[in-house]
Design a protein around this motif. Structure first.
Motif, PDB file in Angstrom:
ATOM      1  N   ASP A 265      35.199  47.964  37.011  1.00  0.00           N
ATOM      2  CA  ASP A 265      36.604  48.870  37.505  1.00  0.00           C
ATOM      3  C   ASP A 265      36.929  49.706  36.081  1.00  0.00           C
ATOM      4  O   ASP A 265      37.305  51.248  36.672  1.00  0.00           O
ATOM      5  CB  ASP A 265      37.315  48.086  37.568  1.00  0.00           C
ATOM      6  CG  ASP A 265      37.419  47.318  39.450  1.00  0.00           C
ATOM      7  OD1 ASP A 265      36.287  47.330  39.868  1.00  0.00           O
ATOM      8  OD2 ASP A 265      37.978  46.392  39.228  1.00  0.00           O
ATOM      9  N   LYS A 344      32.814  42.489  40.537  1.00  0.00           N
ATOM     10  CA  LYS A 344      33.900  42.033  41.077  1.00  0.00           C
ATOM     11  C   LYS A 344      33.778  41.390  39.843  1.00  0.00           C
ATOM     12  O   LYS A 344      33.294  40.705  38.617  1.00  0.00           O
ATOM     13  CB  LYS A 344      33.604  40.736  42.081  1.00  0.00           C
ATOM     14  CG  LYS A 344      33.554  40.945  43.402  1.00  0.00           C
ATOM     15  CD  LYS A 344      32.920  39.957  44.677  1.00  0.00           C
ATOM     16  CE  LYS A 344      32.610  40.759  45.916  1.00  0.00           C
ATOM     17  NZ  LYS A 344      32.852  39.790  46.724  1.00  0.00           N
ATOM     18  N   ASN A 345      35.174  41.214  39.931  1.00  0.00           N
ATOM     19  CA  ASN A 345      36.907  40.723  38.279  1.00  0.00           C
ATOM     20  C   ASN A 345      35.982  38.803  38.743  1.00  0.00           C
ATOM     21  O   ASN A 345      36.873  38.126  38.713  1.00  0.00           O
ATOM     22  CB  ASN A 345      37.374  40.869  37.553  1.00  0.00           C
ATOM     23  CG  ASN A 345      38.165  40.540  37.022  1.00  0.00           C
ATOM     24  OD1 ASN A 345      36.861  40.580  36.076  1.00  0.00           O
ATOM     25  ND2 ASN A 345      39.729  39.988  36.992  1.00  0.00           N
ATOM     26  N   THR A 346      34.761  38.569  38.351  1.00  0.00           N
ATOM     27  CA  THR A 346      34.415  37.269  38.447  1.00  0.00           C
ATOM     28  C   THR A 346      34.410  36.235  36.904  1.00  0.00           C
ATOM     29  O   THR A 346      34.979  37.641  36.010  1.00  0.00           O
ATOM     30  CB  THR A 346      32.958  36.663  38.575  1.00  0.00           C
ATOM     31  OG1 THR A 346      32.167  37.245  38.060  1.00  0.00           O
ATOM     32  CG2 THR A 346      32.861  37.477  40.351  1.00  0.00           C
ATOM     33  N   SER A 407      30.475  43.863  43.871  1.00  0.00           N
ATOM     34  CA  SER A 407      31.379  43.971  45.241  1.00  0.00           C
ATOM     35  C   SER A 407      30.738  45.830  46.127  1.00  0.00           C
ATOM     36  O   SER A 407      30.631  45.722  47.020  1.00  0.00           O
ATOM     37  CB  SER A 407      33.064  44.551  44.820  1.00  0.00           C
ATOM     38  OG  SER A 407      34.054  44.908  45.280  1.00  0.00           O
TER      39      SER A 407
END
Length: 820
Positions: A265, A344-346, A407
């Motif tokens: 992001d 995604k913030n995995t 995402s």
């Protein structure tokens, strides 16, 4: 007779034939009203036979009443072996009042003038010259108007429908030009390969025979050196035309290049990133470590900086995972641009450095192998090279070996280029075609001028010595070319061949059968062809007219072609099976008939870049065309041989009594077919050839892919030529090829009625059947002829030949009676 008159009174067809038929009708009616008679003649041993000569000259079989054919008027044919000799031979001068065309020559008849071989050859030279001028004009215009790069020039770029239409019309023009070149060349080859009477006489003295009326390699050993050289030059120059001319102009489809950046992001807010880190993350992953598609001229640092700047400026469109996957799964999608994939913030993302907002990067270009163009997405984090896409919608997408979960995507706004379809040409192919065209033109001009000089020399001799009849148009008998069965019969009737004397029932087997030395010593004298032999009805099948070598060659070529088609198709679709596609007929149909598909590239190690890659692919793609051309040549020779025998075998029939079909007609003689086959066979065969060439072009074709950068510029480094194939078209082509072979075999299963011997195209067998009576030597070859028993000697041995005598005087051969 009334029925016959009614049928002839409303004929259709050629005006000359119509007029001749009407004159025959008038002649028949008057002859029947005032039939001449012949007094008893001890010389001819014929008693009180009426002579309705009208019946002896039948018109076209389509206008003949069956009664006229089957019934004999007043004097039935005798079936015993009483000594006799036919009489009342037709006289050219006495028939001239009824048939003015009997004196027609090249000065008075356009039909005869156009049928002259030199005139016909001049027309072919003019055709080749016009085609050469057209090809040269196209080359010069294209070269000056549309410059080329690496041997490939752009003719037009724009709407795909326009390109397809232009491509279709240009290929129609190409096929018209190539067909014209090849037909003119074939005409000249057949003319040069046809033996002269002198060639035939020399071969017969050596107990050798030549082929008459059909294409033959056998004749090449006996023709003159320069004629042989011309045949070789014309044949060799035709081979490359089969291989390359259809690929002189081709379509090029466009597929987009684009860059893929997998980011966090923070990338959207201008966070720092390190390209080397992204490259390390992509090592050993087929989706992000593909060296084959890396653009050598692209600065990746600048590319990523530009993508980040455009994203921050809102120049990218947001798409969810399923929409993003569907867009980039399409090999040809026009709106594919650079894409930024947000993850995604995995846990996998959290473990990376905050300074590295760029996780993965790849540059994607059109692929020419068996794997998906969007391998970065299609592998879905499995590190497996895949080709097909799932049938269901992709909602979850993992990227790279780290399994970054997507995402959503940000896709660059790209206007669909108006130049996605292109019409291109190859300068190398056009130059080659023009040179081959010039070589053909030179060879045919040489042939024409040589024949013209020879004819002028003969004319001069004729004017000085006055020894050559006007009807023969100053052609010396020994130099006359025997191109058709009628040419041979005409020549042998005028000047019988002593080497085949007293062999009137000889067949081709008498001259082709090879016998062992011991068998020759034990052979009885009565079995020799030069001795009287008993006539026996023998109904041979049509296929017997051709040699077993011809049939074997034909079948082997067809089998090799069909097996090659289905074998290559099986090998090619194996790659589809390995990619988990269900190989059903409906699936093959979904790939399209002759359509370019990224799933059906033929992945072999050929150069990709121009011009070597283009030429190499063109030669391989069109190799089946060359094989089919050989099949077509052998097929034409076989079918022509069957029909030559058919023409000969009907000469005993009154319903088919006609003037000879010759190369250089005189008077009412029939012109030879412009093609070697009768129209009812020649037209379907030539249509089939054209359609089959098209089917092959739809089965294997050139796949030309133009790579386009996001800016719309062409990416020459990743544009390529490769081999494409269509499984559906291959299956259809194979089925039609098998059907064609079956049709030829069924044609060969027809039967000749067996009255006349099997001479085929054998010059010695034809010569043996043409030892006519002396009364027919002067004008017999110019008039309608019928074959049969023309005399029986005191010893009861008869003789068969073609004659102009009335039908009712000609006897039929009898079972068990000896003839020579």
């Amino acid at each position: 007779m009334e029925a016959y008159s009614r049928r002839v009174s409303h004929p259709t067809g050629d005006p000359l034939e119509i007029n001749t038929n009407l004159r025959w009708t008038e002649y028949i009616e008057e002859s029947l009203e005032n039939p001449p008679t012949v007094a008893r003649s001890s010389e001819n041993l014929i008693h009180g036979q009426d002579t309705p000569i009208s019946i002896s000259y039948a018109t076209d079989p389509d206008h003949i009443d069956p009664q006229l054919v089957t019934n004999t008027r007043d004097s039935p044919v005798k079936d015993d072996n009483t000594p006799f000799r036919v009489h009342s031979f037709a006289d050219k001068e006495s028939l001239a009042g009824w048939f003015p065309q009997i004196h027609d020559n090249e000065k008075t008849s356009l039909r005869i003038r156009l049928s002259k071989r030199n005139q016909a050859l001049l027309m072919q030279v003019a055709l080749i010259a016009a085609i050469f001028a057209t090809n040269l004009g196209i080359l010069l215009y294209a070269h000056s108007k549309y410059p080329s790069r690496d041997g490939v020039g752009l003719l037009f770029a724009g709407d795909c429908d326009t390109v397809k239409s232009a491509d279709r019309w240009l290929h129609l023009l190409i096929n018209v030009l190539s067909t014209g070149m090849l037909s003119a060349s074939t005409f000249c080859i057949q003319l040069q390969a046809s033996p002269t009477r002198e060639d035939v006489d020399k071969a017969h003295k050596l107990n050798k025979w030549l082929d008459i009326g059909a294409p033959s390699l056998r004749n090449l050993k006996y023709i003159g050196r320069w004629r042989l050289v011309c045949c070789i030059v014309l044949a060799v120059s035709s081979l490359p035309i089969h291989l390359i001319f259809n690929s002189a102009v081709f379509q090029a489809l466009a597929s987009n290049d684009y860059s893929v950046a997998v980011v966090k992001d923070s990338f959207l807010s201008g966070a720092t990133w390190d390209l080397s880190t992204a490259q390390r993350n992509g090592e050993d992953d087929p989706g992000f470590d593909e060296q084959k598609v890396i653009h050598p001229d692209l600065d990746y640092q600048e590319a990523v900086e530009g993508m980040q700047r455009d994203v921050m400026n809102g120049l990218y469109e947001r798409k969810n995972v399923s929409e993003c996957y569907a867009l980039y799964a399409d090999y040809w999608a026009p709106r594919q641009g650079n894409v930024v994939v947000m993850v995604k913030n995995t846990t996998a993302v959290q473990t990376t450095s905050d300074k590295d907002s760029l996780l993965l990067y790849d540059f994607v270009a059109p692929r020419f192998d068996n794997y998906a163009k969007n391998l970065w997405a299609a592998e879905n984090g499995t590190k497996i090279r895949v080709s097909n896409h799932p049938d269901t919608t992709v909602n979850t997408l993992y990227l790279g070996k780290q399994h970054y979960e997507a995402s959503y995507c940000l896709v660059q706004f790209v206007n669909a280029s108006a130049t996605r379809c292109r019409l291109e040409y190859s300068t190398h192919i056009l130059y080659t075609v023009v040179m081959l065209n010039f070589l053909k033109l030179s060879a045919m001009l040489f042939v024409y001028t040589t024949r013209l000089r020879a004819e002028r020399r003969r004319r001069i001799k004729s004017e000085q010595w006055g020894t050559i009849p006007a009807e023969e148009h100053v052609l010396v008998q020994k130099e006359s070319v025997l191109s058709t069965l009628g040419d041979a019969i005409s020549s042998f009737l005028q000047e019988p061949d002593e080497t085949t004397k007293d062999m009137c029932l000889a067949t081709k087997h008498d001259f082709t059968r090879k016998k062992k030395a011991k068998e020759k010593e034990k052979e009885k004298d009565s079995d020799l062809p030069s001795h009287p032999r008993a006539w026996k009805m023998s109904q041979n099948r049509w296929m017997a007219a051709a040699t077993w070598q011809q049939w074997l060659t034909l079948v082997l070529l067809y089998v090799a072609f069909i097996v090659g088609l289905f074998t290559t198709n099986g090998l090619l679709v194996t790659s589809l099976k390995n990619r988990d596609f269900k190989l059903t007929f409906s699936f093959f149909r979904s790939l399209g008939f002759g359509a370019v598909s990224e799933l059906t590239y033929l992945n072999i190690q050929l150069p990709r870049s121009d011009p070597v890659g283009l030429i190499a692919n063109v030669l391989i793609i069109n190799s089946p065309q060359l094989l089919f051309s050989l099949m077509y040549s052998v097929c034409g020779a076989v079918v022509t041989t069957l029909l030559v025998q058919r023409e000969f075998s009907r000469m005993y029939t009154r319903g088919f009594r006609k003037p000879l079909r010759v190369s250089e007609p005189v008077g009412i003689q029939r012109s030879s077919y412009f093609i070697s086959l009768p129209l009812r066979y020649g037209v379907p065969v030539n249509i089939f050839s054209a359609v089959f060439h098209w089917l092959i072009s739809q089965s294997y074709f050139l796949a030309r892919i133009t790579a386009l950068l996001p800016t719309g510029e062409e990416d020459y480094a990743n544009s390529f030529s490769t081999l494409g194939y269509s499984p559906y078209a291959i299956i259809v082509t194979g089925i039609i090829a098998f059907g064609n072979l079956l049709l030829i075999v069924l044609l060969g299963c027809r039967k000749y009625d067996g009255t006349m011997g099997l001479v085929s195209t054998n010059s010695m067998a034809i010569s043996a059947a043409c030892h006519g009576l002396p009364e027919d030597r002067a004008h017999g070859h110019l008039l309608p002829l019928q074959w049969g028993v023309v005399e029986v000697g005191e010893d009861g041995v008869g003789h068969c030949a073609s004659t102009s005598a009335p039908c009712h005087l000609i006897r039929k051969a009898e079972e068990g009676v000896l003839y020579r």
